[in-house]
Design a protein around this motif. Sequence first.
Motif, mmCIF file in Angstrom:
data_model
loop_
_atom_site.group_PDB
_atom_site.id
_atom_site.type_symbol
_atom_site.label_atom_id
_atom_site.label_comp_id
_atom_site.label_asym_id
_atom_site.label_seq_id
_atom_site.Cartn_x
_atom_site.Cartn_y
_atom_site.Cartn_z
ATOM 1 N N MET A 76 0.662 -1.615 -0.018
ATOM 2 C CA MET A 76 -0.041 -0.354 -0.125
ATOM 3 C C MET A 76 0.630 1.546 0.146
ATOM 4 N N SER A 77 1.744 1.282 0.966
ATOM 5 C CA SER A 77 3.033 2.320 0.879
ATOM 6 C C SER A 77 3.670 2.608 -0.688
ATOM 7 N N GLU A 78 3.950 1.658 -0.926
ATOM 8 C CA GLU A 78 4.673 1.549 -2.092
ATOM 9 C C GLU A 78 3.157 1.446 -3.893
ATOM 10 N N GLY A 79 2.398 1.806 -3.059
ATOM 11 C CA GLY A 79 1.547 1.723 -4.411
ATOM 12 C C GLY A 79 1.720 0.810 -5.819
ATOM 13 N N THR A 80 1.916 -0.394 -5.373
ATOM 14 C CA THR A 80 1.638 -1.296 -6.418
ATOM 15 C C THR A 80 0.875 -2.740 -5.781
ATOM 16 N N THR A 81 0.726 -4.267 -6.130
ATOM 17 C CA THR A 81 -0.373 -4.952 -5.921
ATOM 18 C C THR A 81 0.068 -5.859 -5.273
ATOM 19 N N VAL A 82 -0.922 -5.838 -4.920
ATOM 20 C CA VAL A 82 -0.963 -7.698 -3.685
ATOM 21 C C VAL A 82 -0.967 -8.823 -5.315
ATOM 22 N N TRP A 83 -1.961 -8.335 -6.348
ATOM 23 C CA TRP A 83 -1.810 -9.469 -7.056
ATOM 24 C C TRP A 83 -0.879 -10.331 -8.103
ATOM 25 N N GLN A 84 0.693 -9.487 -7.905
ATOM 26 C CA GLN A 84 2.860 -9.556 -8.499
ATOM 27 C C GLN A 84 2.173 -10.662 -7.357
ATOM 28 N N LYS A 85 1.598 -11.569 -6.027
ATOM 29 C CA LYS A 85 2.417 -12.438 -5.082
ATOM 30 C C LYS A 85 1.743 -13.894 -5.999
ATOM 31 N N ALA A 86 0.170 -13.741 -6.770
ATOM 32 C CA ALA A 86 -0.181 -15.029 -7.242
ATOM 33 C C ALA A 86 0.447 -15.398 -9.234
ATOM 34 N N LEU A 87 1.098 -13.708 -9.323
ATOM 35 C CA LEU A 87 1.720 -13.889 -10.926
ATOM 36 C C LEU A 87 2.707 -14.010 -10.741
ATOM 37 N N ASP A 88 3.653 -14.079 -9.511
ATOM 38 C CA ASP A 88 4.773 -14.897 -8.930
ATOM 39 C C ASP A 88 4.520 -16.165 -9.339
ATOM 40 N N LYS A 89 4.011 -17.144 -8.582
ATOM 41 C CA LYS A 89 3.179 -18.615 -8.728
ATOM 42 C C LYS A 89 3.195 -18.761 -10.021
ATOM 43 N N GLY A 90 3.004 -18.193 -10.828
ATOM 44 C CA GLY A 90 2.655 -18.339 -12.294
ATOM 45 C C GLY A 90 1.155 -18.173 -12.561
ATOM 46 N N PHE A 91 0.482 -17.976 -11.933
ATOM 47 C CA PHE A 91 -1.118 -17.572 -12.702
ATOM 48 C C PHE A 91 -1.030 -16.694 -13.779
ATOM 49 N N SER A 92 -1.924 -16.474 -15.055
ATOM 50 C CA SER A 92 -2.346 -15.972 -15.658
ATOM 51 C C SER A 92 -2.656 -14.196 -15.674
ATOM 52 N N PHE A 93 -2.749 -13.335 -16.131
ATOM 53 C CA PHE A 93 -3.242 -12.407 -16.017
ATOM 54 C C PHE A 93 -4.589 -12.473 -16.049
ATOM 55 N N ALA A 94 -5.235 -13.900 -16.974
ATOM 56 C CA ALA A 94 -6.179 -13.463 -17.319
ATOM 57 C C ALA A 94 -6.957 -13.908 -15.534
ATOM 58 N N GLU A 95 -6.565 -14.703 -15.338
ATOM 59 C CA GLU A 95 -7.368 -15.536 -13.464
ATOM 60 C C GLU A 95 -6.790 -14.469 -12.677
ATOM 61 N N VAL A 96 -6.153 -13.497 -12.777
ATOM 62 C CA VAL A 96 -5.608 -12.427 -11.626
ATOM 63 C C VAL A 96 -7.167 -11.843 -11.839
ATOM 64 N N GLU A 97 -7.847 -10.820 -13.221
ATOM 65 C CA GLU A 97 -8.525 -10.402 -13.186
ATOM 66 C C GLU A 97 -10.029 -11.363 -12.815
ATOM 67 N N ILE A 98 -10.078 -12.124 -13.047
ATOM 68 C CA ILE A 98 -11.682 -13.140 -11.913
ATOM 69 C C ILE A 98 -10.790 -12.881 -10.649
ATOM 70 N N ALA A 99 -9.744 -12.946 -9.921
ATOM 71 C CA ALA A 99 -9.875 -13.020 -8.884
ATOM 72 C C ALA A 99 -9.702 -11.363 -7.858
ATOM 73 N N ARG A 100 -9.929 -10.462 -9.234
ATOM 74 C CA ARG A 100 -9.483 -9.150 -9.020
ATOM 75 C C ARG A 100 -11.378 -8.586 -8.813
ATOM 76 N N ASN A 101 -11.964 -9.241 -9.949
ATOM 77 C CA ASN A 101 -13.515 -9.344 -9.721
ATOM 78 C C ASN A 101 -13.772 -9.534 -8.729
ATOM 79 N N LYS A 102 -13.715 -10.337 -8.073
ATOM 80 C CA LYS A 102 -14.221 -11.001 -6.913
ATOM 81 C C LYS A 102 -14.139 -10.150 -5.480
ATOM 82 N N ARG A 103 -13.214 -10.134 -5.788
ATOM 83 C CA ARG A 103 -12.498 -9.135 -4.984
ATOM 84 C C ARG A 103 -12.684 -7.881 -4.650
ATOM 85 N N ASN A 104 -13.802 -6.919 -5.261
ATOM 86 C CA ASN A 104 -14.443 -6.037 -5.416
ATOM 87 C C ASN A 104 -15.738 -6.507 -5.125
ATOM 88 N N GLU A 105 -15.903 -7.378 -5.533
ATOM 89 C CA GLU A 105 -18.075 -8.174 -4.946
ATOM 90 C C GLU A 105 -17.350 -8.428 -3.565
#
Length: 211
Positions: free
Chosen positions: A45-74
């Motif tokens: 939060m301080s750096e203005g980066t993203t929590v989703w980097q943790k998922a991307l670093d594990k090999g998940f795709s941007f499409a999968e992250v987008e699905i999770a992001r939408n659910k987070r918003n819900e």
Amino acid sequence: MKKYILFDNDGVLVHTEPLYFKANIQALKKFFDVELEFEEYMKIMSEGTTVWQKALDKGFSFAEVEIARNKRNEYYQNFLKTENILIDGVKDVLKELSKDYKMGIVTTSRRVDFEIIHKNLGIVDFMDFVLCEEDYNFAKPHPEPYLKGLELFKAKKQEAIVVEDSTRGLTAAHKAGIECVIVKNEFTLTQDFSKASYFIETLKELKTILN
């Protein structure tokens, strides 16, 4: 002499930050089996980066992250509708300040979330404008959001003051050349506020500083 006040929203006017954290925790765990620690989240939060980097670093795709992001918003919107987000005395303080100052809100919230938050609170009634995530190109800690606030007021930097509760927002204000007041928030208490001009326990102390 100060004539304009630029308020952050989350953690300053409403108690929403822990709910956003909880929504991120749930989405990361459900979709990626990734844990999110508080200290790690504070750094992001301080750096203005993203929590989703943790998922991307594990090999998940941007499409999968987008699905999770939408659910987070819900998740987050559901929390906003069901949890108590009021901060005691805020509306009374704003009513008093509005007699002598022009005020605006500068937030990194999405407009849709902001409108859910403020649907029945009456806080925005005291504001000349609200800037949300969609209203600028670069989010805090970039100075653009607060510089745009100055532009809307047609104000000089020395005529304005920013009220924040996070390092991310403080950095944005500092880079914009605007004095910044940090209001105490238990959620962001461990962050570095060494560049702040003032510190207050609650918004009720703001007028004392301005005077």
